[in-house]
Design a protein around this motif. Structure first.
Motif, PDB file in Angstrom:
ATOM      1  N   GLY A  96      28.370  63.519  59.813  1.00  0.00           N
ATOM      2  CA  GLY A  96      27.395  63.078  59.426  1.00  0.00           C
ATOM      3  C   GLY A  96      27.245  62.305  58.187  1.00  0.00           C
ATOM      4  O   GLY A  96      26.286  61.879  57.721  1.00  0.00           O
ATOM      5  N   GLN A  97      28.397  62.168  57.577  1.00  0.00           N
ATOM      6  CA  GLN A  97      28.442  61.328  56.381  1.00  0.00           C
ATOM      7  C   GLN A  97      29.484  60.146  56.682  1.00  0.00           C
ATOM      8  O   GLN A  97      30.259  60.095  57.533  1.00  0.00           O
ATOM      9  N   GLY A  98      29.536  59.077  55.929  1.00  0.00           N
ATOM     10  CA  GLY A  98      30.320  57.926  55.778  1.00  0.00           C
ATOM     11  C   GLY A  98      31.793  58.451  55.082  1.00  0.00           C
ATOM     12  O   GLY A  98      31.799  59.389  54.497  1.00  0.00           O
ATOM     13  N   PRO A  99      32.720  57.816  55.668  1.00  0.00           N
ATOM     14  CA  PRO A  99      34.090  58.229  54.838  1.00  0.00           C
ATOM     15  C   PRO A  99      34.008  58.105  53.098  1.00  0.00           C
ATOM     16  O   PRO A  99      33.401  57.295  52.714  1.00  0.00           O
ATOM     17  N   GLN A 155      38.592  56.948  68.178  1.00  0.00           N
ATOM     18  CA  GLN A 155      39.399  55.868  67.675  1.00  0.00           C
ATOM     19  C   GLN A 155      39.035  55.548  66.102  1.00  0.00           C
ATOM     20  O   GLN A 155      38.067  56.268  65.588  1.00  0.00           O
ATOM     21  N   GLY A 156      39.877  54.923  65.255  1.00  0.00           N
ATOM     22  CA  GLY A 156      39.752  54.564  64.104  1.00  0.00           C
ATOM     23  C   GLY A 156      38.938  53.499  63.721  1.00  0.00           C
ATOM     24  O   GLY A 156      38.273  52.897  64.597  1.00  0.00           O
ATOM     25  N   LEU A 193      41.082  60.611  57.292  1.00  0.00           N
ATOM     26  CA  LEU A 193      41.291  59.295  57.702  1.00  0.00           C
ATOM     27  C   LEU A 193      42.470  58.664  57.031  1.00  0.00           C
ATOM     28  O   LEU A 193      42.161  58.855  55.513  1.00  0.00           O
ATOM     29  N   PHE A 216      29.179  51.480  60.491  1.00  0.00           N
ATOM     30  CA  PHE A 216      29.203  51.656  59.001  1.00  0.00           C
ATOM     31  C   PHE A 216      29.259  50.536  58.029  1.00  0.00           C
ATOM     32  O   PHE A 216      29.980  49.659  58.200  1.00  0.00           O
ATOM     33  N   PHE A 270      42.534  51.719  59.969  1.00  0.00           N
ATOM     34  CA  PHE A 270      42.477  53.150  60.011  1.00  0.00           C
ATOM     35  C   PHE A 270      43.035  53.796  61.228  1.00  0.00           C
ATOM     36  O   PHE A 270      43.271  53.333  62.165  1.00  0.00           O
ATOM     37  N   GLN A 323      36.171  62.338  55.781  1.00  0.00           N
ATOM     38  CA  GLN A 323      34.748  62.066  56.583  1.00  0.00           C
ATOM     39  C   GLN A 323      34.268  63.366  57.112  1.00  0.00           C
ATOM     40  O   GLN A 323      34.544  63.615  57.993  1.00  0.00           O
ATOM     41  N   PHE A 352      30.987  54.083  51.465  1.00  0.00           N
ATOM     42  CA  PHE A 352      30.320  54.037  52.884  1.00  0.00           C
ATOM     43  C   PHE A 352      29.106  54.501  52.994  1.00  0.00           C
ATOM     44  O   PHE A 352      28.669  55.356  52.320  1.00  0.00           O
ATOM     45  N   GLY A 353      28.141  53.860  53.801  1.00  0.00           N
ATOM     46  CA  GLY A 353      27.113  54.498  54.199  1.00  0.00           C
ATOM     47  C   GLY A 353      27.303  55.488  55.223  1.00  0.00           C
ATOM     48  O   GLY A 353      28.178  55.678  55.631  1.00  0.00           O
ATOM     49  N   GLN A 354      26.275  56.299  55.459  1.00  0.00           N
ATOM     50  CA  GLN A 354      26.431  57.501  56.346  1.00  0.00           C
ATOM     51  C   GLN A 354      26.510  57.264  57.839  1.00  0.00           C
ATOM     52  O   GLN A 354      26.699  58.009  58.578  1.00  0.00           O
ATOM     53  N   GLU A 403      43.326  57.239  63.525  1.00  0.00           N
ATOM     54  CA  GLU A 403      42.374  57.864  64.412  1.00  0.00           C
ATOM     55  C   GLU A 403      41.873  59.075  63.785  1.00  0.00           C
ATOM     56  O   GLU A 403      40.866  59.795  64.061  1.00  0.00           O
ATOM     57  N   TYR A 450      41.007  58.974  53.186  1.00  0.00           N
ATOM     58  CA  TYR A 450      39.583  58.939  53.283  1.00  0.00           C
ATOM     59  C   TYR A 450      39.225  60.538  53.948  1.00  0.00           C
ATOM     60  O   TYR A 450      39.875  60.764  54.900  1.00  0.00           O
ATOM     61  N   LEU A 470      36.874  58.071  49.870  1.00  0.00           N
ATOM     62  CA  LEU A 470      38.037  57.670  49.363  1.00  0.00           C
ATOM     63  C   LEU A 470      38.392  58.953  48.672  1.00  0.00           C
ATOM     64  O   LEU A 470      37.814  59.360  47.588  1.00  0.00           O
TER      65      LEU A 470
END
Lengths: 114, 115
Positions: B40-43, A42-43, B91, A90, B106, B37, A104-106, B108, B35, B45
């Motif tokens: 193992g990391q955050g998104p 999911q998003g 994303l 996140f 967001f 992703q 964003f954090g990881q 999917e 974005y 931009l």
């Protein structure tokens, strides 16, 4: 440099137990702060946000977070975890003038034991 | 209310090939974001549109990535030529114009694997 740190990559808790996910940020000015959740397939969905005012904010699904300026933290909490809370969480920061430009954090993966 | 639609959901290509991803935002949302992703990391931009104009593309690798939103509605993100490090989930998100609420909606995501 602007950054978000989530120290815990993976957390496992038992269903019904309390939960706290940590988030620390580095930002030049006072940012807007967010927590998003991403369930498998999911998003991302917004859980809660802090812009100003009361430093304890309530979100959806029974989550809350507390902004502590002195510690540059915005930790997420839930008093009693449900199996459906298993997901990736996140923390994010954004400038007050453009809340879409998020950093964003990881992420922290939450596993819930029955 | 329909959410943010993205396609394809999955794509596998070889390096140096090209790929395109499509996004249709929530109806009426003027702001659209792409974005990236990485596992193992955050998104992160890549690009932000307000209607059909670019607001921020400072983190878009312009030598290989391009994006457009010609009619201020749906958008396409293209990678040409792809590199191994482009393997990621792309994303798309949208938000209402002028609503500085901080809430992004967001899709999917489109998962890209570059071999």
């Amino acid at each position: 440099a602007q950054s978000v740190t989530q120290p815990d990559i993976h957390i496992t808790v038992s269903e019904g137990a309390s939960l706290e996910l940590r988030c620390n940020y580095s930002y030049g000015a006072t940012p807007y702060l967010f927590w998003y959740v991403q369930s498998p397939g999911q998003g991302l969905q917004l859980l809660l946000k802090y812009f100003s005012g009361d430093t304890l904010v309530q979100g959806i699904k029974g989550f809350e977070a507390e902004f502590k300026r002195s510690q540059s933290s915005f930790n997420l909490r839930k008093p009693s975890v449900h199996w459906s809370d298993a997901a990736e969480y996140f923390c994010a920061v954004g400038p007050t003038g453009n809340t879409g430009k998020l950093i964003f954090g990881q992420g922290t993966t939450l596993q819930v034991k029955p | 209310e329909a959410g943010v639609a993205q396609s394809p959901r999955y794509k596998i290509i070889e390096k140096r090939q090209s790929v395109a991803f499509w996004c249709n935002p929530i109806s009426g949302h003027a702001t659209l974001y792409w974005y990236q992703q990485i596992l193992g990391q955050g998104p992160k931009l890549l690009i932000q549109f307000q209607n059909n104009g670019v607001v921020d593309d400072s983190q878009l690798p312009k030598d290989r990535f391009s994006a457009e939103r010609l009619k201020g509605v749906d958008s396409t993100l293209k990678i040409q030529p792809a590199k191994l490090e482009d393997s990621a989930v792309y994303l798309c998100a949208s938000s209402p114009q002028g609503a500085n609420t901080g809430e992004l909606f967001f899709g999917e995501g489109s998962r890209l694997t570059v071999l």
